[in-house]
Design a protein around this motif. Structure first.
Motif, short mmCIF file in Angstrom:
data_model
loop_
_atom_site.label_atom_id
_atom_site.label_comp_id
_atom_site.label_asym_id
_atom_site.label_seq_id
_atom_site.Cartn_x
_atom_site.Cartn_y
_atom_site.Cartn_z
N TYR A 35 1.32 6.16 13.65
CA TYR A 35 1.51 5.19 14.73
C TYR A 35 0.56 5.46 15.90
N PHE A 36 0.21 6.73 16.09
CA PHE A 36 -0.70 7.06 17.18
C PHE A 36 -2.06 6.39 16.94
N GLY A 66 -6.70 -11.26 20.01
CA GLY A 66 -7.48 -10.56 18.99
C GLY A 66 -6.67 -10.32 17.73
N LEU A 67 -7.38 -10.14 16.60
CA LEU A 67 -6.69 -9.85 15.34
C LEU A 67 -6.93 -8.41 14.94
N LEU A 68 -5.87 -7.78 14.45
CA LEU A 68 -5.97 -6.40 13.97
C LEU A 68 -6.57 -6.45 12.56
N ALA A 69 -7.55 -5.59 12.29
CA ALA A 69 -8.10 -5.57 10.93
C ALA A 69 -7.08 -4.92 10.00
N VAL A 70 -6.93 -5.51 8.81
CA VAL A 70 -5.87 -5.04 7.91
C VAL A 70 -6.09 -3.58 7.50
N LYS A 71 -7.36 -3.13 7.59
CA LYS A 71 -7.62 -1.73 7.20
C LYS A 71 -6.80 -0.74 8.04
N TRP A 72 -6.48 -1.13 9.27
CA TRP A 72 -5.70 -0.21 10.10
C TRP A 72 -4.26 -0.12 9.62
N LEU A 73 -3.76 -1.24 9.11
CA LEU A 73 -2.40 -1.17 8.54
C LEU A 73 -2.44 -0.36 7.24
N ILE A 74 -3.55 -0.52 6.49
CA ILE A 74 -3.66 0.25 5.24
C ILE A 74 -3.72 1.75 5.56
N LEU A 75 -4.48 2.10 6.59
CA LEU A 75 -4.55 3.51 6.99
C LEU A 75 -3.17 4.00 7.44
N TYR A 78 -0.29 2.93 6.40
CA TYR A 78 0.54 3.17 5.21
C TYR A 78 0.09 4.42 4.45
N PHE A 79 -1.20 4.67 4.47
CA PHE A 79 -1.70 5.87 3.78
C PHE A 79 -1.10 7.14 4.42
N ILE A 80 -1.20 7.21 5.73
CA ILE A 80 -0.70 8.42 6.40
C ILE A 80 0.82 8.51 6.27
N GLN A 81 1.48 7.36 6.41
CA GLN A 81 2.95 7.37 6.27
C GLN A 81 3.36 7.82 4.87
N THR A 82 2.57 7.42 3.88
CA THR A 82 2.93 7.80 2.51
C THR A 82 2.77 9.31 2.33
N CYS A 83 1.72 9.87 2.92
CA CYS A 83 1.59 11.34 2.85
C CYS A 83 2.83 11.97 3.48
N GLY A 84 3.27 11.40 4.59
CA GLY A 84 4.46 11.92 5.26
C GLY A 84 5.69 11.75 4.37
N GLU A 85 5.78 10.59 3.76
CA GLU A 85 6.94 10.31 2.90
C GLU A 85 7.00 11.33 1.76
N LEU A 86 5.83 11.66 1.20
CA LEU A 86 5.84 12.60 0.07
C LEU A 86 6.19 14.02 0.51
N CYS A 87 5.97 14.32 1.78
CA CYS A 87 6.42 15.63 2.27
C CYS A 87 7.92 15.62 2.51
N PHE A 95 0.82 -1.21 0.00
CA PHE A 95 0.00 0.00 0.00
C PHE A 95 0.85 1.26 0.00
N ASN A 96 2.04 1.16 0.51
CA ASN A 96 2.93 2.33 0.44
C ASN A 96 3.18 2.71 -1.02
N GLY A 97 3.60 1.73 -1.82
CA GLY A 97 3.88 2.01 -3.24
C GLY A 97 2.63 2.51 -3.96
N ILE A 98 1.51 1.85 -3.70
CA ILE A 98 0.26 2.24 -4.37
C ILE A 98 -0.06 3.70 -4.05
N PHE A 99 0.03 4.04 -2.76
CA PHE A 99 -0.34 5.41 -2.38
C PHE A 99 0.66 6.43 -2.93
N VAL A 100 1.93 6.07 -3.01
CA VAL A 100 2.87 7.04 -3.59
C VAL A 100 2.48 7.31 -5.04
#
Ligand code: GLN
Length: 575
Positions: free
Chosen positions: A410-411, A424-433, A435-444, A367-372
Motif C-alpha cells: 500500500y505504501f 488522472g488514471l492509475l496505470a494497471v501495472k501498479w495494481l499488479i505490483l 497484488y504481487f507484493i500482497q501475494t508474497c505477504g499472503e504466502l508468508c 493477479f493474486n491467484g496467478i501469483f500464488v
C-alpha cells in the motif's frame, strides 16, 4: 503408543490430497468468481452506493467465515466432514443460482432482485460455513502422527488448489459477467452469466468429491477419513488425549454473558462512526453483524481456554493461536480491499490496458491467484532451504513478514496515486505490483497460519480452534468492509457530478451549500456529499486512503515481530 502398521511415514503425499485439491479448486472458483462481480453488480445493477456495497460485502464475507464455526461443530459432533462438505457444496451451488436469478430480474423488478440477492448471500454464507472448515481439517487428517512434518507442504499444495480455482473463477466469471463495450459502457445485464458459471463450478466440485472420496480420502489402512464422528476410533487421537471437548455449564454461561456484553460494547463503538446514513441495510450490518463477529470470536476464545482438561502446554499453545489470530485481522482487512475498493478503483480510475487489451475491472484481482500459483512452491522451497541451514523463521515471524509486505504494497501504491489528482488514471501495472507484493505477504501468512493452527491445536479442539482462526479472518473482513467504505470519491465521480452541473470538489470542501434539489441529484447519481472519516481522521484522497492500510499493517507487523521470542517459548517446540 505407536500403532505398528501406521508408524512408518509414506513417501510423498496421499492421493486423497489431490481429491481435496480438486474439490477446493472448484469451490474457490465459485467463491472468488462471484466475489469478483458482487460489488460491481450491487453498484451497477442494484444501484447501491459504493460505500454501501463495501459494507454489505464486508458483512457477507465476515459471515462466510463465522459460519465455519457452526459447520465445524456440526461435523465434529454429528455429521462428519464428508457430509458437511457435500451439504456446503450443494448450498453454495444453489446460492449462486439465486444470484443468477437476481441478476436476471433486476431491471423489471428491483425489489425482487434485491430480495433474491439477500437470500442468495444467506445461502452461500451457510454453504461456505459447512464447506470451508471441513475441507481444511480433512487435509490435516490425511496425515497420521508420524507424517505431520509434511503438513506445511500439504497446505502449500492445497493453497495452490485454492488459488488455481480463484484464478479460473476470476478469469471466467469476469469474461462472462463484467462486459463493457469499446466506449466503456457496461452491459449491466451480463453479471448473471458470471454467477451461473460460479454455480456450475460448485456443482462440479461437489461431484468430484462425491465420486472420489471413498476411494482416495482414506487412512493408510483404507478407513474413510471424515466419516461419522461416532465411527472415530482411539487411533484417531493421540495417546492419553481426551477425545471430546467438555465445557462446564458455568463457563458456557460466562461465555454467553461475555458475548452479550461485548456485543453491546462493539455496537456502541461501531454505529454511526462512519458518515453515511439512510443506507438501511449497511447500517444494520455495521450495527449487528460486525459486533456479532467481534464478540463471537472473543467469547469463543474464552470458552475454549476455560476447559479444565487443558494442560499448561496445550493452553500456552492455544494462546499463541489467539495472538496470531488477532494480528491477522489487519492483514485480511487490507487484503480484502481486492473485492471492493480496489475493484472500484480498477473500474473508475485505472487505465487497464495490458498488452493492448483493456481488461475487465473485476479481473484485475486475478493477479493474486496467478501469483500464488507461481510463488507457492518457490516459497515453500525457500522455507525448506532455510530450515536445512537452521535459519527458518518460526511461523509467527513469517506472519509478521506477511504484515510488513502488506504495508509495503500500500505504501508503494499510495505514492503512485499522489500525483493523479481528480482526473488522472492509475496505470494497471501498479495494481499488479500491489497484488504481487500482497501475494508474497499472503504466502508468508496464510498457509503458514492454517498449518500452524493444525499443529498447535489439541485434536479435540482442532475444529473449534479453526473456528476461532476463521472468525479472526471474519473480523478482518468486517474491518475490510468498514475501511472499504472510506474510499474517497475517485475521478469518475467528479466528472459525473460536473456533467450534472455540480462542482463536487466544492461540495466536499464545504464551499458550496447544496440546495435540496442538488442534494437529490447527487444521491440519485450515487455520489457522496462529504469526505469519509475513520477514527476521527478525514480521508480526502486516495493517498490518505491507502496510507490507512500502511499504518494499520505496519504497526501490527512491528508489534507481532517483537513478540516472537516470547511466542516461541509458548509454542513448546512447535515452529
Ligand atoms: N484465499 C484463501 C482462501 O480462500 C485464504 C482466505 C482466508 O483464509 N481468509 O482460502
Amino acid at each position: 503408543m505407536e500403532n505398528g502398521n501406521t508408524a512408518v511415514a509414506r513417501p510423498g503425499h496421499p492421493k486423497g490430497l489431490w481429491v481435496l485439491f480438486g474439490t477446493e479448486m472448484w469451490e474457490r472458483f465459485n467463491f472468488y468468481g462471484m466475489r469478483a462481480l458482487l460489488t460491481l453488480f450491487m453498484v451497477n445493477s442494484l444501484l447501491m452506493q459504493e460505500a454501501e456495497a463495501s459494507i454489505i460485502y464486508g458483512g457477507f464475507l465476515a459471515l462466510c467465515y463465522l459460519t465455519p464455526l457452526l459447520g465445524g461443530f456440526i461435523a465434529d459432533r454429528y455429521l462428519g466432514n464428508r457430509s458437511c462438505i457435500l451439504i456446503g457444496g450443494t448450498l453454495m451451488a444453489i446460492g449462486q443460482l439465486m444470484l443468477f436469478f437476481s441478476a436476471s430480474s433486476f431491471g423489471a423488478n428491483m425489489g425482487l432482485a434485491k430480495s433474491l440477492m439477500w437470500v442468495a448471500l444467506f445461502i452461500i454464507i451457510f454453504g461456505n460455513g459447512f464447506f470451508k472448515p471441513n475441507i481444511s481439517s480433512m487435509v490435516g487428517s490425511l496425515y497420521p502422527k508420524q507424517e505431520k512434518t509434511k503438513l506445511d507442504s500439504a497446505f502449500t499444495i492445497f493453497y495452490m488448489g485454492i488459488n488455481l480455482g480463484a484464478f479460473l473463477g476470476q478469469l471466467i466469471c469476469p469474461l462472462l459477467g463484467d462486459v463493457k463495450s469499446v466506449d466503456g459502457i457496461r452491459d449491466i445485464h451480463a453479471f448473471k452469466w458470471g454467477f451461473l458459471a460460479a454455480s456450475v463450478a460448485m456443482v462440479i466440485g461437489t461431484l468430484v468429491f462425491l465420486f472420489l472420496k471413498d476411494k482416495y480420502v482414506v487412512t493408510p489402512e483404507g478407513r474413510p477419513i471424515g466419516g461419522l464422528p461416532k465411527n472415530n476410533t482411539a487411533e484417531d487421537f493421540e495417546e492419553g488425549e481426551a477425545q471430546t471437548a467438555k465445557f462446564s455449564s458455568k463457563s458456557i454461561g460466562i461465555a454467553i454473558a461475555l458475548f452479550a456484553g461485548l456485543f453491546i460494547v462493539f455496537q456502541y463503538l461501531l454505529i454511526d462512526k462512519i458518515g453515511f446514513s439512510g443506507l438501511a441495510m449497511a447500517e444494520t450490518i455495521k450495527g449487528i453483524i460486525y459486533p456479532i463477529i467481534y464478540a463471537a470470536g472473543i467469547s469463543l476464545a474464552f470458552l475454549i481456554v476455560s476447559d479444565t482438561s487443558l494442560t499448561k502446554v496445550e493452553r500456552d499453545r492455544i494462546f499463541v493461536i489467539y495472538i496470531i489470530s488477532f494480528f491477522v485481522i489487519f492483514f485480511w482487512a487490507a487484503f480484502e480491499q481486492a473485492g471492493s475498493s480496489l475493484t472500484f478503483i480498477a473500474d473508475n480510475q485505472t487505465d487497464r490496458h495490458i498488452f493492448g487489451w483493456n481488461m475487465p475491472p473485476s479481473m484485475v484481482q486475478i493477479f493474486n491467484g496467478i501469483f500464488v500459483v507461481m510463488l507457492a512452491v518457490p516459497f515453500s522451497m525457500l522455507w525448506d532451504r532455510l530450515r536445512n541451514r537452521g535459519k527458518e523463521p518460526i511461523s509467527p515471524m513469517k506472519q509478521s513478514f506477511g504484515l510488513i509486505l502488506m504495508a509495503l504494497s500500500y505504501f508503494i501504491i499510495a505514492h503512485n496515486v499522489k500525483s493523479l489528482g481528480n482526473d488522472g488514471l492509475l496505470a494497471v501495472k501498479w495494481l499488479i505490483l500491489l497484488y504481487f507484493i500482497q501475494t508474497c505477504g499472503e504466502l508468508c501468512l496464510s498457509p503458514i497460519g492454517l498449518s500452524l493452527v493444525g499443529k498447535l491445536s489439541p485434536k479435540r479442539f482442532a475444529s473449534l480452534l479453526y473456528g476461532v482462526f476463521f472468525i479472526s479472518n471474519a473480523a478482518g473482513y468486517a474491518l475490510a468492509g468498514t475501511l472499504g467504505a472510506i474510499l474517497p470519491a475517485t475521478g469518475d465521480k467528479f466528472k459525473k457530478a460536473s456533467e450534472l452541473g455540480i462542482d463536487l470538489q466544492g461540495v466536499l470542501d464545504n464551499k458550496i451549500i447544496l440546495t435540496a434539489g442538488q442534494a437529490k441529484i447527487l444521491s440519485d447519481a450515487q455520489l457522496p456529499v462529504s469526505y469519509p472519516t475513520f477514527a476521527g481522521f478525514t480521508i480526502h484522497n486516495l493517498f490518505e486512503f491507502f496510507m490507512v492500510f500502511v499504518v494499520l499493517c505496519g504497526i501490527a507487523a512491528v508489534i507481532l515481530f517483537s513478540l516472537t521470542p516470547w511466542l516461541k517459548k509458548m509454542m513448546h517446540g512447535i515452529r
